[in-house]
Design a protein around this motif. Sequence first.
Motif, PDB file in Angstrom:
ATOM      1  N   MET A   1      16.916  30.682  -7.755  1.00 43.70           N
ATOM      2  CA  MET A   1      15.789  29.799  -7.449  1.00 43.70           C
ATOM      3  C   MET A   1      14.529  30.111  -8.274  1.00 43.70           C
ATOM      4  SD  MET A   1      15.136  27.161  -5.745  1.00 43.70           S
ATOM      5  CE  MET A   1      13.803  26.184  -5.064  1.00 43.70           C
ATOM      6  N   PRO A   2      14.169  31.395  -8.477  1.00 43.98           N
ATOM      7  CA  PRO A   2      12.999  31.676  -9.318  1.00 43.98           C
ATOM      8  C   PRO A   2      13.124  31.086 -10.720  1.00 43.98           C
ATOM      9  CG  PRO A   2      13.618  33.632  -8.096  1.00 43.98           C
ATOM     10  CD  PRO A   2      14.724  32.644  -7.896  1.00 43.98           C
ATOM     11  N   SER A   3      14.328  31.150 -11.301  1.00 44.16           N
ATOM     12  CA  SER A   3      14.519  30.606 -12.642  1.00 44.16           C
ATOM     13  C   SER A   3      14.378  29.085 -12.650  1.00 44.16           C
ATOM     14  CB  SER A   3      15.897  31.015 -13.187  1.00 44.16           C
ATOM     15  OG  SER A   3      15.967  32.410 -13.400  1.00 44.16           O
ATOM     16  N   VAL A   4      14.827  28.432 -11.586  1.00 47.58           N
ATOM     17  CA  VAL A   4      14.674  26.973 -11.486  1.00 47.58           C
ATOM     18  C   VAL A   4      13.199  26.605 -11.432  1.00 47.58           C
ATOM     19  CG1 VAL A   4      15.062  24.956 -10.013  1.00 47.58           C
ATOM     20  CG2 VAL A   4      16.915  26.584 -10.399  1.00 47.58           C
ATOM     21  N   LEU A   5      12.439  27.321 -10.615  1.00 44.89           N
ATOM     22  CA  LEU A   5      11.009  27.035 -10.495  1.00 44.89           C
ATOM     23  C   LEU A   5      10.286  27.272 -11.810  1.00 44.89           C
ATOM     24  CD1 LEU A   5      10.259  28.600  -6.978  1.00 44.89           C
ATOM     25  CD2 LEU A   5      10.543  26.179  -7.556  1.00 44.89           C
ATOM     26  N   ARG A   6      10.678  28.317 -12.528  1.00 48.54           N
ATOM     27  CA  ARG A   6      10.063  28.574 -13.815  1.00 48.54           C
ATOM     28  C   ARG A   6      10.440  27.480 -14.823  1.00 48.54           C
ATOM     29  NH1 ARG A   6      10.455  33.185 -11.156  1.00 48.54           N
ATOM     30  NH2 ARG A   6       8.826  34.748 -11.445  1.00 48.54           N
ATOM     31  N   GLY A   7      11.675  27.045 -14.771  1.00 48.89           N
ATOM     32  CA  GLY A   7      12.086  25.949 -15.649  1.00 48.89           C
ATOM     33  C   GLY A   7      11.295  24.680 -15.382  1.00 48.89           C
ATOM     34  N   ILE A   8      11.055  24.379 -14.114  1.00 45.26           N
ATOM     35  CA  ILE A   8      10.253  23.211 -13.748  1.00 45.26           C
ATOM     36  C   ILE A   8       8.824  23.373 -14.267  1.00 45.26           C
ATOM     37  CG2 ILE A   8       9.226  21.949 -11.811  1.00 45.26           C
ATOM     38  CD1 ILE A   8      11.783  22.570 -10.228  1.00 45.26           C
ATOM     39  N   GLY A   9       8.257  24.557 -14.077  1.00 50.02           N
ATOM     40  CA  GLY A   9       6.896  24.808 -14.536  1.00 50.02           C
ATOM     41  C   GLY A   9       6.758  24.660 -16.041  1.00 50.02           C
ATOM     42  N   LEU A  10       7.733  25.165 -16.782  1.00 49.10           N
ATOM     43  CA  LEU A  10       7.693  25.052 -18.230  1.00 49.10           C
ATOM     44  C   LEU A  10       7.752  23.597 -18.683  1.00 49.10           C
ATOM     45  CD1 LEU A  10      10.122  27.947 -19.252  1.00 49.10           C
ATOM     46  CD2 LEU A  10       7.642  27.906 -19.536  1.00 49.10           C
ATOM     47  N   ARG A  11       8.482  22.802 -17.952  1.00 47.39           N
ATOM     48  CA  ARG A  11       8.690  21.407 -18.354  1.00 47.39           C
ATOM     49  C   ARG A  11       7.520  20.487 -18.007  1.00 47.39           C
ATOM     50  NH1 ARG A  11      12.477  17.980 -20.376  1.00 47.39           N
ATOM     51  NH2 ARG A  11      12.907  16.998 -18.389  1.00 47.39           N
ATOM     52  N   MET A  12       6.603  20.905 -17.160  1.00 49.62           N
ATOM     53  CA  MET A  12       5.545  20.007 -16.717  1.00 49.62           C
ATOM     54  C   MET A  12       4.719  19.483 -17.889  1.00 49.62           C
ATOM     55  SD  MET A  12       6.080  19.705 -13.523  1.00 49.62           S
ATOM     56  CE  MET A  12       4.617  18.986 -12.784  1.00 49.62           C
ATOM     57  N   ALA A  13       4.316  20.340 -18.793  1.00 45.77           N
ATOM     58  CA  ALA A  13       3.506  19.905 -19.934  1.00 45.77           C
ATOM     59  C   ALA A  13       4.340  19.162 -20.962  1.00 45.77           C
ATOM     60  CB  ALA A  13       2.822  21.101 -20.582  1.00 45.77           C
ATOM     61  N   GLU A  14       5.538  19.655 -21.227  1.00 46.40           N
ATOM     62  CA  GLU A  14       6.383  19.032 -22.259  1.00 46.40           C
ATOM     63  C   GLU A  14       6.846  17.644 -21.824  1.00 46.40           C
ATOM     64  OE1 GLU A  14      10.018  17.498 -23.523  1.00 46.40           O
ATOM     65  OE2 GLU A  14      10.095  18.890 -21.826  1.00 46.40           O
ATOM     66  N   ASN A  15       7.504  17.572 -20.664  1.00 41.37           N
ATOM     67  CA  ASN A  15       8.018  16.285 -20.202  1.00 41.37           C
ATOM     68  C   ASN A  15       6.888  15.349 -19.798  1.00 41.37           C
ATOM     69  OD1 ASN A  15       9.336  14.627 -17.599  1.00 41.37           O
ATOM     70  ND2 ASN A  15      10.646  14.786 -19.396  1.00 41.37           N
ATOM     71  N   GLY A  16       5.916  15.887 -19.070  1.00 38.84           N
ATOM     72  CA  GLY A  16       4.781  15.071 -18.667  1.00 38.84           C
ATOM     73  C   GLY A  16       4.003  14.560 -19.861  1.00 38.84           C
ATOM     74  N   GLY A  17       3.732  15.438 -20.828  1.00 39.89           N
ATOM     75  CA  GLY A  17       3.011  15.021 -22.023  1.00 39.89           C
ATOM     76  C   GLY A  17       3.754  13.962 -22.809  1.00 39.89           C
ATOM     77  N   SER A  18       5.080  14.110 -22.886  1.00 39.20           N
ATOM     78  CA  SER A  18       5.888  13.132 -23.603  1.00 39.20           C
ATOM     79  C   SER A  18       5.764  11.749 -22.979  1.00 39.20           C
ATOM     80  CB  SER A  18       7.353  13.588 -23.608  1.00 39.20           C
ATOM     81  OG  SER A  18       8.160  12.640 -24.282  1.00 39.20           O
ATOM     82  N   TYR A  19       5.934  11.681 -21.664  1.00 40.26           N
ATOM     83  CA  TYR A  19       5.830  10.395 -20.968  1.00 40.26           C
ATOM     84  C   TYR A  19       4.415   9.832 -21.055  1.00 40.26           C
ATOM     85  CZ  TYR A  19      10.416  10.109 -18.712  1.00 40.26           C
ATOM     86  OH  TYR A  19      11.752   9.969 -18.466  1.00 40.26           O
ATOM     87  N   ILE A  20       3.436  10.685 -20.891  1.00 39.33           N
ATOM     88  CA  ILE A  20       2.047  10.223 -20.871  1.00 39.33           C
ATOM     89  C   ILE A  20       1.649   9.605 -22.208  1.00 39.33           C
ATOM     90  CG2 ILE A  20      -0.350  11.015 -20.803  1.00 39.33           C
ATOM     91  CD1 ILE A  20       0.537  12.978 -18.597  1.00 39.33           C
ATOM     92  N   PHE A  21       1.956  10.282 -23.294  1.00 36.93           N
ATOM     93  CA  PHE A  21       1.550   9.764 -24.595  1.00 36.93           C
ATOM     94  C   PHE A  21       2.404   8.580 -25.045  1.00 36.93           C
ATOM     95  CE2 PHE A  21      -0.261  14.134 -24.996  1.00 36.93           C
ATOM     96  CZ  PHE A  21      -1.578  13.742 -25.109  1.00 36.93           C
ATOM     97  N   GLN A  22       3.710   8.597 -24.694  1.00 37.83           N
ATOM     98  CA  GLN A  22       4.580   7.516 -25.138  1.00 37.83           C
ATOM     99  C   GLN A  22       4.437   6.235 -24.307  1.00 37.83           C
ATOM    100  OE1 GLN A  22       8.656   8.412 -26.725  1.00 37.83           O
ATOM    101  NE2 GLN A  22       8.362  10.324 -25.616  1.00 37.83           N
ATOM    102  N   THR A  23       4.090   6.349 -23.052  1.00 37.77           N
ATOM    103  CA  THR A  23       3.990   5.158 -22.205  1.00 37.77           C
ATOM    104  C   THR A  23       2.556   4.876 -21.785  1.00 37.77           C
ATOM    105  OG1 THR A  23       4.444   6.463 -20.203  1.00 37.77           O
ATOM    106  CG2 THR A  23       6.328   5.480 -21.327  1.00 37.77           C
ATOM    107  N   LEU A  24       1.945   5.845 -21.122  1.00 43.31           N
ATOM    108  CA  LEU A  24       0.593   5.655 -20.623  1.00 43.31           C
ATOM    109  C   LEU A  24      -0.408   5.506 -21.766  1.00 43.31           C
ATOM    110  CD1 LEU A  24      -1.179   5.469 -18.138  1.00 43.31           C
ATOM    111  CD2 LEU A  24      -1.315   7.963 -18.102  1.00 43.31           C
ATOM    112  N   GLY A  25      -0.225   6.287 -22.825  1.00 48.01           N
ATOM    113  CA  GLY A  25      -1.133   6.206 -23.967  1.00 48.01           C
ATOM    114  C   GLY A  25      -1.098   4.831 -24.616  1.00 48.01           C
ATOM    115  N   ILE A  26       0.112   4.324 -24.818  1.00 42.65           N
ATOM    116  CA  ILE A  26       0.251   2.998 -25.426  1.00 42.65           C
ATOM    117  C   ILE A  26      -0.330   1.925 -24.520  1.00 42.65           C
ATOM    118  CG2 ILE A  26       1.928   1.256 -26.139  1.00 42.65           C
ATOM    119  CD1 ILE A  26       3.679   3.448 -27.188  1.00 42.65           C
TER     120      ILE A  26
END
Length: 218
Positions: free
Chosen positions: A1-26
Amino acid sequence: MPSVLRGIGLRMAENGGSYIFQTLGISYVTTVVGVSKSIGPLAIACGAAIGMLVIPFSGALSDRFGRMRVYRFGAALQLVLAVPSWWLLSLGNPYLVVATLAVSYGIGVNVMLGAQCAALPELFGNRHRYIGVAVARETSAILAGGIAPFVGALLLSLMNNSWVPLAIYVLVLSVISFATTFVTPETRGRDLGLAWDAMADPVHGPDAVAPSKDRVDA
């Protein structure tokens, strides 16, 4: 479980940033700022072209200097770019829009992705690697990326189309991933035959040695 939570935390900026700039930004530059609808796709195409170079280069750097160092740099870069990028988008200059989205998406997001492709599998032992990576990736895709267009539209409607809340949104996601890199073990050179998760390794990094009983027979 700790590794899953860390994986989620790492992805917040990468995945969130990708969606934000590709969809919300446009959406922001076309519906709020009034830039031509053809500019957004052009910017993302340029960002994707940049990403084709950045992702393997970032991955190679993570092989040499460590997954978390490179990931931390990517999160910090996105953190630094958050406010200037949205301010530049708000100006409505087509050239600035293309350059800003291309850099924010092509470099800021993809530096993290290049390190992430190796880091996430290395966080988990071979018994739980598939389910661990899948849960971390898909949960973060919902929390960071899936709701980004809705949250962005809500912020715009509540704040009179101001770009400031959108910049703060990116800042928050970047801070989460940046902080997560400090509580995630360095996995560069980790033996993928280990049965346990990276958090349980007696030694992390390229010098980690697994007892023979925990290795998978070839």
